[in-house]
Write an enzyme that holds these catalytic residues in place. Sequence first.
Site, PDB file in Angstrom:
ATOM      1  N   GLU A   1       0.841  -1.193   0.000  1.00 13.46           N
ATOM      2  CA  GLU A   1       0.000   0.000   0.000  1.00 13.46           C
ATOM      3  C   GLU A   1       0.883   1.253   0.000  1.00 13.46           C
ATOM      4  OE1 GLU A   1      -3.443  -0.481   2.234  1.00 13.46           O
ATOM      5  OE2 GLU A   1      -4.239   1.476   1.692  1.00 13.46           O
TER       6      GLU A   1
ATOM      7  N   GLU B   1      -2.004   0.087  13.444  1.00 14.76           N
ATOM      8  CA  GLU B   1      -3.152   0.563  12.670  1.00 14.76           C
ATOM      9  C   GLU B   1      -4.450   0.377  13.457  1.00 14.76           C
ATOM     10  OE1 GLU B   1      -3.722  -1.682   9.065  1.00 14.76           O
ATOM     11  OE2 GLU B   1      -4.924  -0.079   8.176  1.00 14.76           O
TER      12      GLU B   1
END
Length: 868
Positions: A472, A746
């Site tokens: 990502e 996260e």
Amino acid sequence: MLSLIPLLLIAPDGALTPDRLTCEYRVNPVGINVSKPRLGWIVTSGKDDERQTAYQIRVATSEAGLAKADVWDSGVVKSDATVGVEYGGPSPTNGQRLYWNVTVWDAAGKQSAPSRAAYWEEGIDKGAWRSQWISKQSIAAPLFRKDFSVHRRVVRARLYATAKGLYRATIDGQPIGSGELTPGWTDFRKRIQYQTYDVTSFLKRGDHTIGLKVAPGWYSGHVAFANEIYGTYPLAMASLRVTYADGTTETIGTDASWQAASGAIQSSDLLMGEEFDARKEQRGWDRPGFKGQGWRMADATPDGDELLVGEQGPMVEKLMELKVQKVTEPKPGTYVCDLGQNMVGWARLRVSGEAGTKVQLRFAEVLNKDGSLYTTNLRKAKATDTYVLSGEGNETFEPSFTFHGFRYVEVTGYPGKFAPSAITGEVVGSNVPRTGTFACSDSMVNQLQHNIEWGMRGNYVDIPTDCPQRDERLGWMGDAETFAPTAAFIGNIDGFMTKWLRDVDEAQTADGSFTDVSPNVLGPDGAPAWGDAGVIVPWDVFVAYGDTQLLAQNYPAMKMWVDRIDRYNPNHLWQQHRGNDYGDWLNVHDETPKELIATAFYANSVRLVAESAKALGLTDDAKRYDALNSAIKDAYIHKFVVNTGSKPTMRGDSQTSYILTIAFDMSNVKNEPNGGRELTQVFGDRLAELIAKRNDHLSAGFVGVGRLMGALTATGHADVAYKLLLQKTYPGWLYPITQGATTIWERWDGYRDDKGFQDPGMNSFNHYAMGAVGDWMYSSLAGIALDPSQPGYKHFVLAPQLGGPITWASAKLSTVHGDIESSWHKTGKHVTWDVVVPANTKATIILPDQRYDAHIAGGHHHFVFDIR
Ligand code: BGC
């Protein structure tokens, strides 16, 4: 009883002295493309309450010429400005270096000695490169070389270099510059950065060679969910400009006369890793006199429409090295090295053995229970480097064109006995100048601060990314927006954000929409909070550094964004065109209505546009956007406040619904008395109640988390903020630390003893967004807070919140106006507090319980008082 004893430090006869000169917020920048660069300095003084009353800037073509100021003399300007002072002389010519110094006058009119000299150097226009893009399509990571000779004395030489892809440059085999992953990531179709290298010392009379090593990188490698976004193979361009002692110049640019060949790198990709076969290394390929096999002429293509710009932010560089702390061998011959810290960069390998032996390095942030690497959360990123030995003695390998996010390195295929010294972690990231330090009496809170800093180090890699490890690594705007105020304490992010905000503005659609990620590789329409970063981040940078020009540059784009929302939503509720509308991303079972989030962010962006207009002197705009902000707030309160119970609540009744309403001052509407203060207080109390209902746990996601502690503190619930800060169970900031985290996760529950790893589809262990609490740690716990009305800490507020079991806290912040300090110690009810206020600035001091509020000027101040 309150006793207040400001102790003034005895000053040496310290006159006001200018120091730490910057140009465009950087120290001696080289290769900038700004015709009227902004100059800055700080003034220091041994005397308290000292200020600057005037300055004089001199600019010259050489250091020796400064006394005469052969380029520009500002004259004596009566002003206390030390930041963003625009150069007013003639535009520098291509590649010109200008030297400058500054003299200042103090309050008594006493003149300082001139500061030490500093310089800046202009970049070159595209036309002056006299170069073409060179490539060799059939080679994954080609080498390019050019021989040349120098017959006369060289007084100055610059190499300008860039790539559609990534490059490294050498002269006579010597690496030049300290940059990694150059030229950085921009939308290569529109704008490409180049680097400027002073190579004068390399060019003695004789034969020389320029070498360029090139790889796909962001241009034609894997980026996020795609491959070959901008092109299918990498290209490079360089220009060497030499000035001889006789005044003549020569330019050697890339063209079809350069030779190309393959080298040891068999493949290289940011996400997948690098394969290096040392047997294929062409020894001496970038040195004069090299005669190698398989070299062909480079393919050359004329330069296109893209803009070439001198690098705007700090370079990505090697920041430090980490040693292996522990080695395990979960399977025979599989060594797992623990670097003790989740980091970003790569591993350097030392090895010796037989030619052809293949050593493989794999990378992971966490381990499985059996000690093997857990890599499922990397998704499609292979993050694997391979090294094939040449067999020639002690060999060292480190990749050139990839990076990984990892704490553990798995080594397989290692010949002979494995020792921990075989692996070294090379930490790589944007070299953002460090500005803040924070410490307090709670070691877990200090570890939290450490994790926040490492989150920034690992995710500020040329652009602000979401995460550094999986497939990502995008410039997710919501993450950047949430974390920016925290980042602005840890480092000076002005240059870093100046570069990125240009990516943001370039990605904006003609319709006015910012995007979710910048550079944009996804869809066009920015979601609430994500797209709003295009307004919030320029404002955050402006208030932290007083960078008016950055604000002015971004202002048209900021306006376009809010105008677009207005156009599609004439009823002032942001209902239409919300793009991917992520809502309060990763909240803990506590959804907030998406329309509420959107409208709150819309109001906030409009307010920031109005504030920006005021700062830029655009009165009509300021009025217009102030009025629009009021209209949005009216619509918001009308739509989202529920008045059916004994007290008003927000629709959704989630933590984030209150956080946003408080943080964006949404209750401040015409129909509410006292600027909505009572209503804000009701919402603050409800927020505290909701937290108590969850046994002192937060539930806010990305959108609320960065503003949670501020909302509590502003409504008199700092005690609740402390409970959240110190909460060790899930969900909370210290929970990951109980699990050994060395970066911010996260998800609050990235790993749980009872449940194991969270969904590998989205479970990064290095995602800085939830680390946005760092802002509160500096501004409230230690008590160094901005005053947005006097940006750059020209005036600021010192107001520590003494709470919980924490007995001392200390923070230092190096601002564009000088160094601020705040340190408090509490023994029972007795508190001592030391602060440092830079010369030429003022601070408002607010003691706990708001019992004392005073303005103080530059100097050291010492307070002693008792708390209730
Ligand atoms: C990213 C986030 C980002 C989000 C958008 C994720 O894949 O990692 O950090 O903000 O998508 O909701």
